[in-house]
Design a protein around this motif. Structure first.
Motif, PDB file in Angstrom:
ATOM      1  N   GLY A 136      -2.814   8.988   9.046  1.00 53.63           N
ATOM      2  CA  GLY A 136      -1.595   8.778   8.272  1.00 53.63           C
ATOM      3  C   GLY A 136      -0.343   8.776   9.130  1.00 53.63           C
ATOM      4  O   GLY A 136      -0.302   9.322  10.242  1.00 53.63           O
ATOM      5  N   TYR A 146       0.628   5.933  -0.737  1.00 50.88           N
ATOM      6  CA  TYR A 146      -0.204   7.131  -0.683  1.00 50.88           C
ATOM      7  C   TYR A 146      -0.735   7.517  -2.062  1.00 50.88           C
ATOM      8  O   TYR A 146      -1.782   8.126  -2.188  1.00 50.88           O
ATOM      9  N   THR A 192       0.833  -1.190   0.000  1.00 48.83           N
ATOM     10  CA  THR A 192       0.000   0.000   0.000  1.00 48.83           C
ATOM     11  C   THR A 192       0.875   1.250   0.000  1.00 48.83           C
ATOM     12  O   THR A 192       2.033   1.208   0.390  1.00 48.83           O
ATOM     13  N   ARG A 232      -1.515   1.852   4.233  1.00 48.18           N
ATOM     14  CA  ARG A 232      -1.724   3.169   3.667  1.00 48.18           C
ATOM     15  C   ARG A 232      -2.942   3.118   2.745  1.00 48.18           C
ATOM     16  O   ARG A 232      -3.401   2.033   2.390  1.00 48.18           O
ATOM     17  N   ARG A 279       3.277   5.244  13.102  1.00 50.01           N
ATOM     18  CA  ARG A 279       2.478   4.034  12.839  1.00 50.01           C
ATOM     19  C   ARG A 279       2.234   3.217  14.102  1.00 50.01           C
ATOM     20  O   ARG A 279       1.232   2.520  14.213  1.00 50.01           O
ATOM     21  N   ASP A 292       4.347   6.867  -5.523  1.00 50.19           N
ATOM     22  CA  ASP A 292       5.250   6.125  -4.643  1.00 50.19           C
ATOM     23  C   ASP A 292       6.185   5.216  -5.440  1.00 50.19           C
ATOM     24  O   ASP A 292       7.317   4.983  -5.043  1.00 50.19           O
TER      25      ASP A 292
END
Lengths: 320, 320, 320, 320, 320, 320
Positions: C9, B192, B190, C68, C15, B196
């Motif tokens: 985020g 943003y 994953t 994400r 995280r 990326d």
């Protein structure tokens, strides 16, 4: 069929209860009257790196508790055709490796005298040598399917001739093997020289390095193996470290780049039709896989070995 | 050859004893006189999720103890051709990431000044930036083979420009890279936005997402990589999280769907023939794999890197 | 789009901090106003072997923290198209399995009444039965994609009709399923008789055993599945034990020879374009994977399910 | 009382479900309107040995799920007297320790401005310095009860003034402490010189080394502490490594010969009657105790801190 | 003093980096020129239950990294008075216990010939026998302080005279011990008959069972021990399983009801003033304590042994 | 005596081999002819927090393998006086707690009818209720020694009357207890109100909270207990969570501040002389202690219970 031993079923006793024998089968004091038997050899004094395989038989038995009697892939129903029990462990001498080897051979002499076919729960790989010595007395030299990350044909380790890196060299010296019918599958990693793998080739053995079989079904290989061996007596020795550590983290001499469980299952299932005279599953080291999954895989492979013994029909079409 | 350092062998000292250096090689105070050296960077303050890579070098060295000198797959025998030692760790400042980066660059300036080629045991991926800065002073911009789950080209993380998600953006800004010869392999998961991964493509980099190479041998890819890079100086940066967590559970920013060890070995072995000027293996986090197997795989990959350094013949036919 | 919930985020909160909701999304008290919702069912009293799935929802949420918003493989950006929140857990009665089943059904009646599409974090597989009962009230019988090592169609276990090995038999009895559009993928291991898998086939279900799909991309299979199901309402039930234990060690009824994460991702991504009405990810047992990686894979698969819900465009070309 | 927040009870939601907030209390966005609040600081970049405390707040919250509202030993019922919530985590900058310290201080300025009393879930011990700086702005210098294996008064570590071995030296420099009313309890182990413990003594602090209190109830000590501090504002900083590793294995800088949980409970319970203005529980490192028990003990100690805050009656006779 | 070896300090290299020698001291090839030396014996083939002590020396060294040079409790500063180094491991023969015993004795003959006093990192308890044999050649029979859960005076185990349950019987037979000055502390658990503990008493040994010393400081006991032994040469053998498993879970033959670390520290510290001629710390089994804490406690006890060697002043008043 | 069952000794079979029965005793199909029997109840569906006790009996048996026949502390030699065997597990219905309770009662009716005294391996604490119901039919109401962190006298949990927090309330309702002779030892932690502990007191029970007995030998307490109970029939129910988590980490509802193993041994040994009619050891949860030590302690306590049964002389002077 009605008087054949059956594994204790989950509808009679929850899977997490009941006796901690292999597959929750009845325990037996000897192999007399059995067609096949599970035997444990709780030994790790032959190991050269991480220890722990002494605890292998106990954890394999514990994790075998989920195994049901019928093989969904192959249609084998071994307990409808064979009288099977768990005959317990060999009393090795954990303080003396050479004496342990003598004890193993003597134990298997007794087992083989009954006519029962032994499926061995290891234990470190040293144990295959005395088993093959016992086998030779009954069957003469045998064909061998040896699945492993290592060739285990060292002349010696640290000056010693008895160790888990030497069993097949010793068995060869003792004339236990049909050299043209020895197959080593899964070898890889680092060594001291090309001879580590080529010595076997020089004896006529077929060595299939792991790199040759990555990403592939091993059904074609096993077809070739079966064709070569024919109906000769054959022994199957399966070292769990043949598997990549992703699949079997709980072992002592780990080599990345190994087999998958898909391939492992194909190898064992691919033995159907052979004249198997004995099998072992070695090198499960419980302390290095507290989840129990490595032992569980070992238990499954032992069950799959049972499913391909002579006398057990494969009712499904061979997928390999 | 006789005066080249050799790893301490298992016939002289049991594998579980002896010095806890990389491959039980001699420790050295500096890289002077060496062809290649193992260097540790015990750092995790650049990580954004799970910590622990500060303990990576120690565990990689510990688990490297099984490595024998000869590569059974490729025939490489690096210790017959190169003078190699373990030169210990970089004294990072664990309370200041920017200072640590300065210290790493200074350390590698010294190492590179000796002419020795460094093989780095990480540590989090932040460390590749200062190494590439040091490399540039000697080699100018270099080609790059970057194996990873993540592109690590963030402009910033949490507003910071120094972090384990940014090294290749910084290296690009510092003109350390030959953009047409940058290969990122294994990217996935994953993010943003498409940028990326696409930012690198916009710089001319080749980005191979994990999905493109599932189930496949990477030998053809590496052939393409070698053809493209030719004899340009090339740096290999291998993040253990490029591997699927099945194969490398002990890391901090896990992404499922990754490479297998089969592919990892093909990538490193596929570098044979390139003009490698340095290599690193990063992001092993021991607390998340108490079995030690992730570190063991890291140790093996570092050994495989040693086996493909310039000057080490590959005596076996390339299998890839 | 600006008023849609977004996962917290990593540039706002590290995280490893922030709320331990799924993907660090806002928590919501109900599903009202949502397009899709994550729901936890912390239950393991339906399990027959190792326990622990009661802790699954908590660990899946914890390990979802790295996710994400953008899917690098498919280009899906679900939070730009759907209003999503974490609506917490179903208050099961952990001392009474039958009451728990009633509570689950009642809870899903309420959720479905809002129009929100539920993505369920299990919990043991028993929970799919009451969900399918609730689904039926809204959608009538549904198509089913069931990914699992086991068929879970037992008439009873230990004499009981409610257990994690029975949900699809119960759902069939309750007429919850479109029999011609039921696909069971990944089945394998041992059983009591061929009927363990053939019973479903007799109802018109398509059963794909694991052995049939080893080493292969499942994109072609999913193309076939999509073609068959068309625009019928379809439920996706994904048991983490469908994966080989190498990929998902933290589960209760482990069967070697399973799917890879590569295949798992292909299955879920291959659902894009279907008329999904609900999804679940079950049988993650945290105590058997302290690394958290099994839960992390579960969290990723749940995210991938979100990415293929109706209304979420797949901007990248389908790789499958 | 009826409108005070209550922890979610086990009769409403099984303990293993529900929100993963501290004690399953309501989450709040700020401390406004609260008497006391739980705050997490997910940080480990100040640690000098094993990492992992960044994951502390999440695991402490998870393991707090068993805590019921009433203290069986002391009769305290904090939720009948105080409005309490979990206000989430401080967004530290995990790539910059100094910036993190600034962020913590700013965050606590905001919390303290509301009048709420903060109970902090660490995180490494660096965090106490900025909290004490914020405290000073409200309360002036405070008395301190510091329970720890280490004095944490290093002038610097590796040349740095901000680190988990320095917070009380920094707080002293910043005039945050009432030197005559500083108590350090549990210090032990190895150091660089006698000054490691004597420096504090030279400032007028009372230092009780672990050896002085082995085998003993600490009730008499706490009576002495209470008498000395009187009604001065006092801060309680509890480092879990004050406990012997038998009792708290999951921490980073382990020193054998430490306190027992019996003594830890006596220390916190012995604070009843003091004018506590804030408390922290630091240095829980989840990766080093996968059982969760260290975090569980931390959660219990945080609850016990809540029980001795001003305004919470102790209805049972003091046992100490 | 300036030319004495010093442990590598945390201000020069982070604790988690640097050489993995004991206390990060310099490695030495031999004991020549040293006052005291740390020696590893990586052996577990003498163990009768769980294995793993072969990995003990490596993990003890790794976890010794936090040890600073000064003893905060006793004021001992051993590195200001003694030249100390880590001289590595004894190359035992892991496939032959008897040969290993011969190798150990030969190795210690060499060490003792240099005049250096050995501090041994085990390894299973079998190793104390050959060490005592070597000691006898230099010192004649010695006094013994033996801290253990077990008496280790079996005439044989499984018929063998060499095993980890027999070393003190063998040492007695070899006239290595001053029988009136043998103290066994911490014995407990189950046995075969009263003779398991009484045999030693019959030889004049003092046996203190664990039950006699629960809840108590052992300072008075050690005062008695010192008075009895006077200035006779004395050997200290400390089996980590003397500790209760709460304090030392990582060992092989666990017996509940054991010593605390408080008592363990008092025992070693209580040896100050004795004429110690050698010490060992045995039976740490890393696989059974992945946290490393058992090894860390072992490392601390070895450091405490160093602190009480002849020639190291105790500047603090004896607390015992 | 010669025909009494003996545990398989370590000189006949290594401790890590042999049958995984309790103490490696013979397995028996029923209790007929036995004086005492070990029975397993593999159940965790009555637990309210962490699961796993279903695996308790298997791990307790496995870890009992080190137990030798003679009690070194008390001189008890139970196998010289009692015929003992392991009669396996109760087949609970893991999908139905109420049915499981019925099955347990029926099973114990059968056991008690033989005159054998049952020693139960749990399993969650729910199981004591049906055992006490069976006891009542033979003995009438019994005295009770209940060692636990919790009172387990809840009227209900989550609305249910059958759960591991309720057994003694149910037993009281069923008139199974001699209220004046009920002793609850070790209670502590958090609750809902003072009644959690006072309800028992109101029935005439003696409740000793953990705080009252910290740091102390419990010999005086047990003397008082013995005096009070006299020769009344008495049942001993020992919940492993009575121990502090330092001593017994592997359990489900952990409360810090608990008993030590020193105290636990004193409690069980202090039962010598009582008219014990049954004993249980409950709440060992293997997944939370992979070392096996919690189960090992449980196994030791069960052995100690065997040692104090009527008919087993204590040849050593009582130390308590």
């Amino acid at each position: 069929m009605t008087n054949l031993n059956q594994p204790l079923g989950g509808n009679e006793m929850p899977r997490f209860g009941g006796p901690a024998t292999m597959m929750r089968l009845p325990a037996a004091d000897s192999a007399a009257g059995l067609d096949a038997c599970f035997v444990g050899i709780p030994m790790d004094i032959g190991t050269s790196n991480r220890p722990g395989t002494r605890l292998g038989p106990r954890q394999i038995r514990d994790e075998s508790r989920m195994l049901r009697p019928y093989n969904m892939a192959t249609g084998a129903a071994p307990f409808e055709h064979l009288q099977v029990a768990d005959i317990g462990d060999v009393a090795i001498n954990t303080f003396d490796l050479r004496d342990s080897v003598r004890r193993i051979e003597a134990h298997y002499d007794t087992v083989l005298a009954t006519g029962a076919l032994p499926l061995t729960l290891g234990g470190d790989h040293t144990l295959t040598w005395p088993i093959l010595r016992a086998m030779r007395k009954i069957h003469g030299p045998v064909a061998l399917i040896h699945v492993d990350a290592h060739a285990d044909i060292n002349e010696h380790m640290f000056g010693e001739t008895v160790a888990h890196g030497c069993p097949f060299r010793r068995a060869w010296e003792d004339d236990c093997l049909l050299n043209e019918h020895v197959f080593q599958i899964g070898l890889r990693g680092t060594g001291y020289s090309p001879d580590d793998f080529d010595w076997g080739r020089q004896q006529g053995w077929t060595v299939i390095q792991a790199e040759e079989i990555w990403y592939k079904s091993l059904a074609p290989l096993m077809e070739r193996v079966r064709a070569a061996i024919g109906d000769r007596p054959v022994y199957l020795s399966f070292d769990i470290d043949s598997l990549d550590p992703a699949f079997a983290p709980g072992t002592g001499t780990v080599e990345p780049g190994g087999l998958s469980t898909w391939q492992a299952l194909e190898i064992v299932r691919g033995c159907a039709g052979l004249n198997l005279v004995g099998c072992d599953l070695v090198e499960v080291s419980p302390p290095f896989d507290p989840s129990g999954n490595t032992a569980l895989i070992g238990a499954n492979l032992l069950y799959e070995m049972l499913c391909v013994l002579p006398g057990v029909p494969q009712t499904n079409d061979r997928k390999d």
